[in-house]
Design an enzyme around this catalytic site. Structure first.
Site, PDB file in Angstrom:
ATOM      1  N   PHE A 111       0.810  -1.225   0.000  1.00 11.84           N
ATOM      2  CA  PHE A 111       0.000   0.000   0.000  1.00 11.84           C
ATOM      3  C   PHE A 111       0.840   1.270   0.000  1.00 11.84           C
ATOM      4  CE2 PHE A 111      -0.832  -1.459   4.515  1.00 11.84           C
ATOM      5  CZ  PHE A 111      -0.170  -0.444   5.187  1.00 11.84           C
ATOM      6  N   HIS A 112       2.170   1.116   0.221  1.00 10.35           N
ATOM      7  CA  HIS A 112       3.017   2.290  -0.020  1.00 10.35           C
ATOM      8  C   HIS A 112       3.229   2.518  -1.519  1.00 10.35           C
ATOM      9  CE1 HIS A 112       3.856   2.402   4.304  1.00 10.35           C
ATOM     10  NE2 HIS A 112       4.197   3.658   4.072  1.00 10.35           N
TER      11      HIS A 112
ATOM     12  N   ARG B 221       4.604  -7.326   9.857  1.00 11.08           N
ATOM     13  CA  ARG B 221       4.249  -5.910   9.834  1.00 11.08           C
ATOM     14  C   ARG B 221       3.771  -5.516  11.233  1.00 11.08           C
ATOM     15  NH1 ARG B 221      -1.736  -5.544   7.308  1.00 11.08           N
ATOM     16  NH2 ARG B 221      -2.305  -7.738   7.332  1.00 11.08           N
ATOM     17  N   ARG B 222       3.493  -4.238  11.424  1.00 14.18           N
ATOM     18  CA  ARG B 222       2.990  -3.707  12.697  1.00 14.18           C
ATOM     19  C   ARG B 222       3.929  -3.996  13.861  1.00 14.18           C
ATOM     20  NH1 ARG B 222      -1.859  -6.950  11.609  1.00 14.18           N
ATOM     21  NH2 ARG B 222      -3.381  -5.772  10.405  1.00 14.18           N
TER      22      ARG B 222
END
Length: 551
Positions: free
Chosen positions: A377-378, A441-442
């Site tokens: 999504f980047h 992620r996160r």
């Protein structure tokens, strides 16, 4: 100035309304960009946050401020001035609604931002239950959504007024596109407004003890995927309608552009389960059905790619280009208004391919909880969409402020676009690669107790920090250009470019403006995709979860 259309200027009062939205959007870019820089530095393992600031606090700032605040304010401002430019100046009533929506959104943004900065809402951009934020955070987000509905009403009222004055005629293309995106946004945000109002707010206030996690996530993703198209469609508006005019060409097909937007309205909402493929409590058959609908959204994207490159090639050939790729040389490579969105278009090719992988039932299991998704999504939002928004700003901000894009600022804008492309190649590329190696992620920096697998990820995390630092330089350049164009550039006239269809005889079919039909089909698809699984979740609901605050 060659033609009458170039002399049409957005009314100063409408321009002020648009600029108010852009000021908030670019403040969000500064705050969110700084949070993003701190994140990649922390993840490299070479930097620690000062003053007791938590990693998940800045992760929440970055996601909420860039993913929700920057985009919503920019899009609403752009769509309102696009409608004013193509359907005529707004009435006093419409303008008042626009200002009301703006101030409601701004108040909500401040409320949510204060709660995040006080470390009362480090629940990330998806604010997944059972992580529990302060009630004022949820209330702030609700106000942002309600304010955006009031803003959206301006576009609906202006469209209705134009249709009343021009019966039997297809509406101006930019107005039509703005309307489709607004309708999609209103339908989609009903999901997130429902979970916040009926689940998360009462729960955070202590009125109910537990929350149903499956239902709150399902309502979030009912909104979360069309949100991506809400970001993307204004970029498509620029690609379809504005870029052809900038390069001196024509829109390939007005009707094709309209049909593309209608397909997005139909297929972008009933697809949220592809974000929940690894979640229990949803029957696999329904997940599979929504995966099929997700693949339907690829069709309008491919139609867009075809249309754009047909426009470019037709223009190049009209200038005498020969050979397979000769037309490429004829494009205006020295014009930032073209080249910066063009970099965004190119980035959408790998971004779209990554999206197909994410939405695939089997391949999703490989990448689902990895930083591959963050890299994806980047590329979509933070490159294709954001670079197009920057490209729009280069002509729209001076148009609205009565200034000009000077040669020096044009050169600096191209440099900014190149910085962005290089920074994102490093950062997103490293995220994709590390994701395939299993990097989560996160998560903040961790050596995972000296695990050999985690050691493989660290070089990629350093590459992300390099890319993120270059991107931050791009943000500083963009803020400098924005401030210059808004306050210091020489006074003058910058055009609001609106393209014309290649075939003037082509009249868009009026069936594309039959909203009862299209909204009816959209609602039927949503009911078909969600009713049975949603009833199943309610009937077989677990006990529910108490709130957790893990920071």
């Amino acid at each position: 100035m060659n033609s009458v259309s170039e002399k049409i200027k957005v009314d100063r009062r409408d321009g002020k309304l648009g600029m108010a939205h852009f000021y908030v959007a670019f403040i969000a870019l500064a705050v969110g960009g700084m949070a993003g820089l701190l994140q990649v530095l922390v993840r490299s393992g070479k930097f620690q946050l000062p003053a007791g600031i938590g990693y998940y606090q800045i992760l929440t700032v970055h996601g909420v401020v860039l993913g929700l605040v920057l985009t919503t304010f920019f899009i609403m401002g752009f769509q309102i001035v696009a409608v004013s430019r193509t359907s005529g100046t707004l009435t006093n009533k419409q303008r008042l609604a626009g200002w009301t929506g703006f101030w409601i959104m701004t108040a909500g943004t401040i409320m949510a931002a204060v709660m995040i900065l006080l470390n009362e809402a480090s629940v990330l951009y998806t604010f997944y239950a059972p992580l529990q934020a302060h009630a004022l955070y949820y209330l702030g987000l609700t106000l942002v959504i309600v304010g955006s509905w009031v803003d959206g009403s301006v576009i609906i009222m202006a469209y209705a007024a134009w249709r009343k004055k021009n019966p039997g005629k297809p509406s101006p293309l930019l107005t039509f596109m703005s309307l489709v995106n607004t309708l999609m946004w209103i339908i989609a945000t009903i999901g997130v407004a429902s979970t916040v109002l009926f689940q998360l707010l009462p729960w955070s206030l202590g009125l109910v003890e537990t929350v149903d996690v499956a239902i709150s996530r399902t309502l979030f993703w009912y909104f979360g995927h069309p949100l991506v198209y809400f970001w993307l469609l204004p970029a498509y508006m620029a690609w379809y309608v504005i870029i052809p005019k900038i390069i001196g060409g024509k829109i390939f097909s007005d009707s094709l552009a309209r049909l593309t937007f209608i397909l997005f309205l139909l297929f972008s909402i009933p697809v949220g389960f592809h974000h929940q493929l690894l979640e229990p409590g949803i029957d696999p058959a329904w997940k599979f059905f929504q995966v099929i609908l997700t693949f339907m959204v690829i069709i309008p994207s491919l139609m867009t790619a075809f249309s754009l490159f047909a426009t470019f090639e037709t223009f190049g050939r009209s200038k005498g280009a020969t050979g397979l790729f000769g037309w490429l040389k004829k494009l205006p490579w020295g014009d930032a208004r073209f080249i910066v969105p063009f970099i965004g278009m190119l980035s959408f090719i790998p971004a779209g391919a990554g999206g197909i992988i994410n939405a695939s039932h089997q391949m999703n299991q490989v990448v689902h909880n990895t930083i591959w998704v963050t890299g994806h999504f980047h590329l979509t939002v933070a490159t294709a969409v954001v670079l197009t928004f920057f490209g729009i700003s280069y002509w729209l901000v001076p148009h609205l402020t009565g200034r000009t894009l000077t040669r020096a600022m044009n050169k600096l804008a191209i440099v900014q676009g190149v910085f962005w492309a290089i920074g994102m190649t490093f950062m997103s590329g490293a995220m994709h690669a590390a994701g395939l190696l299993g990097a989560p992620r996160r998560s903040a920096y961790s050596e995972y107790g000296g695990a050999a697998q985690a050691a493989e990820w660290i070089p990629y995390q350093i590459a992300q920090a390099v890319g993120g630092s270059i991107l931050f330089l791009g943000i500083i350049l963009m803020l400098y250009i924005f401030i210059n164009l808004a306050f210091f550039a020489p006074k003058g006239e910058e055009e609001f470019p609106v393209g014309e269809a290649a075939d003037k005889r082509e009249k868009a079919p009026m069936v594309l403006e039959n909203w009862k039909l299209w909204l009816g089909i959209a609602v039927l698809l949503i009911l078909f995709a969600y009713t049975i699984p949603f009833m199943d979740m309610i009937q077989n609901a677990p006990i529910g979860s108490k709130g957790y605050k893990l920071w």
